[in-house]
Design a protein around this motif. Structure first.
Motif, PDB file in Angstrom:
ATOM      1  N   LEU A 188      56.502  28.571   0.845  1.00 27.39           N
ATOM      2  CA  LEU A 188      55.062  28.825   0.847  1.00 27.39           C
ATOM      3  C   LEU A 188      54.749  30.307   1.000  1.00 27.39           C
ATOM      4  O   LEU A 188      53.825  30.835   0.368  1.00 27.39           O
TER       5      LEU A 188
ATOM      6  N   THR B 237      56.206  26.302  -5.920  1.00 28.76           N
ATOM      7  CA  THR B 237      54.766  26.574  -5.882  1.00 28.76           C
ATOM      8  C   THR B 237      54.049  26.116  -7.145  1.00 28.76           C
ATOM      9  O   THR B 237      52.819  26.050  -7.157  1.00 28.76           O
TER      10      THR B 237
ATOM     11  N   MET C 188      55.353  16.487   5.876  1.00 31.78           N
ATOM     12  CA  MET C 188      55.075  17.875   5.502  1.00 31.78           C
ATOM     13  C   MET C 188      54.155  17.969   4.293  1.00 31.78           C
ATOM     14  O   MET C 188      53.354  18.906   4.178  1.00 31.78           O
ATOM     15  N   PHE C 189      54.247  17.017   3.374  1.00 36.49           N
ATOM     16  CA  PHE C 189      53.411  17.067   2.176  1.00 36.49           C
ATOM     17  C   PHE C 189      51.935  16.842   2.489  1.00 36.49           C
ATOM     18  O   PHE C 189      51.065  17.171   1.675  1.00 36.49           O
TER      19      PHE C 189
ATOM     20  N   PRO D 271      60.247  21.766   8.184  1.00 36.92           N
ATOM     21  CA  PRO D 271      59.070  22.644   8.118  1.00 36.92           C
ATOM     22  C   PRO D 271      59.426  24.097   7.792  1.00 36.92           C
ATOM     23  O   PRO D 271      58.675  24.774   7.086  1.00 36.92           O
TER      24      PRO D 271
ATOM     25  N   PHE E 277      59.817  24.474   4.009  1.00 32.37           N
ATOM     26  CA  PHE E 277      58.500  24.542   3.381  1.00 32.37           C
ATOM     27  C   PHE E 277      57.872  25.915   3.589  1.00 32.37           C
ATOM     28  O   PHE E 277      57.294  26.501   2.664  1.00 32.37           O
ATOM     29  N   ASP E 278      57.980  26.442   4.795  1.00 25.48           N
ATOM     30  CA  ASP E 278      57.346  27.716   5.129  1.00 25.48           C
ATOM     31  C   ASP E 278      57.949  28.869   4.336  1.00 25.48           C
ATOM     32  O   ASP E 278      57.228  29.767   3.875  1.00 25.48           O
TER      33      ASP E 278
ATOM     34  N   ASP F   2      50.035  18.354   4.577  1.00 26.93           N
ATOM     35  CA  ASP F   2      49.312  19.611   4.793  1.00 26.93           C
ATOM     36  C   ASP F   2      49.786  20.744   3.889  1.00 26.93           C
ATOM     37  O   ASP F   2      49.273  21.860   3.983  1.00 26.93           O
ATOM     38  N   SER F   3      50.744  20.472   3.016  1.00 32.18           N
ATOM     39  CA  SER F   3      51.303  21.528   2.166  1.00 32.18           C
ATOM     40  C   SER F   3      50.836  21.379   0.725  1.00 32.18           C
ATOM     41  O   SER F   3      50.689  20.261   0.214  1.00 32.18           O
ATOM     42  N   ASP F   4      50.622  22.507   0.066  1.00 32.69           N
ATOM     43  CA  ASP F   4      50.243  22.501  -1.349  1.00 32.69           C
ATOM     44  C   ASP F   4      51.445  22.694  -2.269  1.00 32.69           C
ATOM     45  O   ASP F   4      51.274  22.840  -3.484  1.00 32.69           O
ATOM     46  N   LEU F   5      52.647  22.724  -1.714  1.00 31.74           N
ATOM     47  CA  LEU F   5      53.836  22.875  -2.551  1.00 31.74           C
ATOM     48  C   LEU F   5      54.025  21.653  -3.440  1.00 31.74           C
ATOM     49  O   LEU F   5      53.619  20.546  -3.096  1.00 31.74           O
TER      50      LEU F   5
END
Length: 359
Positions: A131, A267, A156-157, A124, A127-128, A159-162
């Protein structure tokens, strides 16, 4: 003897002359790279283009007449490209740390020594960092050929838009490391749970009564063992060098054909390369025949699915999230049409990325 030395000196002078030419050409290349960087900046284009790098490696490997080994071409040009990218735009990359993890090795393989690699304590956190824009890219593990998927990464994917920008395939070889290098002095073995699982049979055969201790990473295991003469770590050769350990036994993995796949996250979605893979995640409505209809849009268009994985949907019992890897890019008409056909059966669908695939 003097004649032989004269011949050797002559060969060395020829090598020096070639090295001078290589140096001159590298600087000539660097000047062009700087111009490329200015052009990209003016046009607001991405500095890092995985498909362009892959095309360079493939073209040079195909043209190589030898005797310079083809497998070394990628390593040499990886560092040339890494240094060139640093001239265009300093590259900052987050990875699951600490240093000397296999994720660290994957980040080095993808981005080279000239990138600024930043260790993170968790997936996480990687990812942060990306992001929030503190790092341009991140590198995380996603699956191992022996032990399967890394569930934290898939979760993680949700909730993530990466987006997935590239994939890295790394051959995994585990060494047993300790301060002394003496197998007889080992009283406990420390490592990441997946590394312990990948060496389970060797441990049972060679250290049957020795307790096994789970820790967060193979590199953390090496750090701990560097302060405990009675312990051994299952980790990489890089970890041995970094933490001053000796190899008690090399290559203790049960399956010599042991690979881990890593993802490069960013991104933006990379442009089409012609040899791409698209990853999607979705959940479907619970109704008769849904699994057949889920796959039909790809089957009718003869699109190969290289991976199907499911994960429990944490918000609802007995419902699942599916992950698909599809050969092709989302900009390909048939891939786009298949995904849109699938969408009508889904409660939700998210495209995780289209990126160059490793062959």
């Amino acid at each position: 003897m003097g004649k032989e030395k004269g011949g050797l000196d002559n060969l060395r002078h020829r090598i020096d002359a070639i090295d001078d030419d290589i140096l001159s050409l590298l600087n000539e290349r660097a000047k062009i790279v700087i111009e490329v960087g200015k052009t990209k900046e003016g046009d607001r284009q991405e500095f890092y283009v995985p498909s362009r790098e892959m095309a360079i490696y493939q073209r040079l490997t195909a043209k190589n007449p030898g005797p310079f080994p083809s497998e070394a071409i990628r390593r040499v040009f990886r560092e040339i490209i890494s240094a060139s990218l640093a001239l265009e735009h300093p590259m900052k990359v987050a990875f699951l740390g600490p240093q000397a993890t296999f994720t660290h090795a994957a980040a080095l393989q993808q981005f080279g020594l000239s990138a600024q690699l930043v260790a993170q304590k968790s997936i996480p956190a990687v990812f942060d960092e990306v992001l929030r824009g503190r790092c341009h890219y991140g590198v995380v593990p996603v699956e191992n050929s022996t032990e399967g998927v890394v569930s934290h990464t898939l979760d993680m994917f949700m909730d993530s838009d990466l987006q997935i920008n590239a994939e890295v395939l790394l051959e995994i070889s585990h060494d047993l490391l300790s301060l002394s290098g003496d197998l007889d002095r080992v009283r406990k073995v420390v490592s990441h749970p997946q590394a312990l699982a990948q060496c389970r049979q060797w441990l049972e055969d060679n250290l049957p009564d020795i307790p096994l201790v789970d820790v967060g990473s193979t590199a953390l295991a090496a750090q701990m063992v560097a302060e405990d003469d009675s312990a051994a770590a299952i980790a990489s050769e890089m970890a041995a060098s970094l933490y001053g350990l000796r190899v008690a036994k090399k290559k203790i993995e049960d399956n010599p054909n042991n690979y881990t796949r890593f993802l490069v996250i960013g991104t933006k979605r990379p442009a089409r390369s012609g040899q791409d893979k698209t990853s999607i995640m979705f959940s479907v409505k619970d109704e008769p025949g849904i699994l057949y209809r889920m796959l039909e849009p790809f089957s009718t268009r003869k699109i190969n699915l290289s991976k199907i994985e499911s994960r429990p949907l944490k918000k609802k019992a007995w419902e699942y999230i599916f992950f698909l890897d599809i050969e092709g890019h989302l900009e390909d008409d048939r891939v786009k049409e298949a995904v849109e056909d699938l969408r009508q059966y889904c409660q939700f669908l998210k495209v995780l990325g289209s990126y160059p695939r490793i062959r």
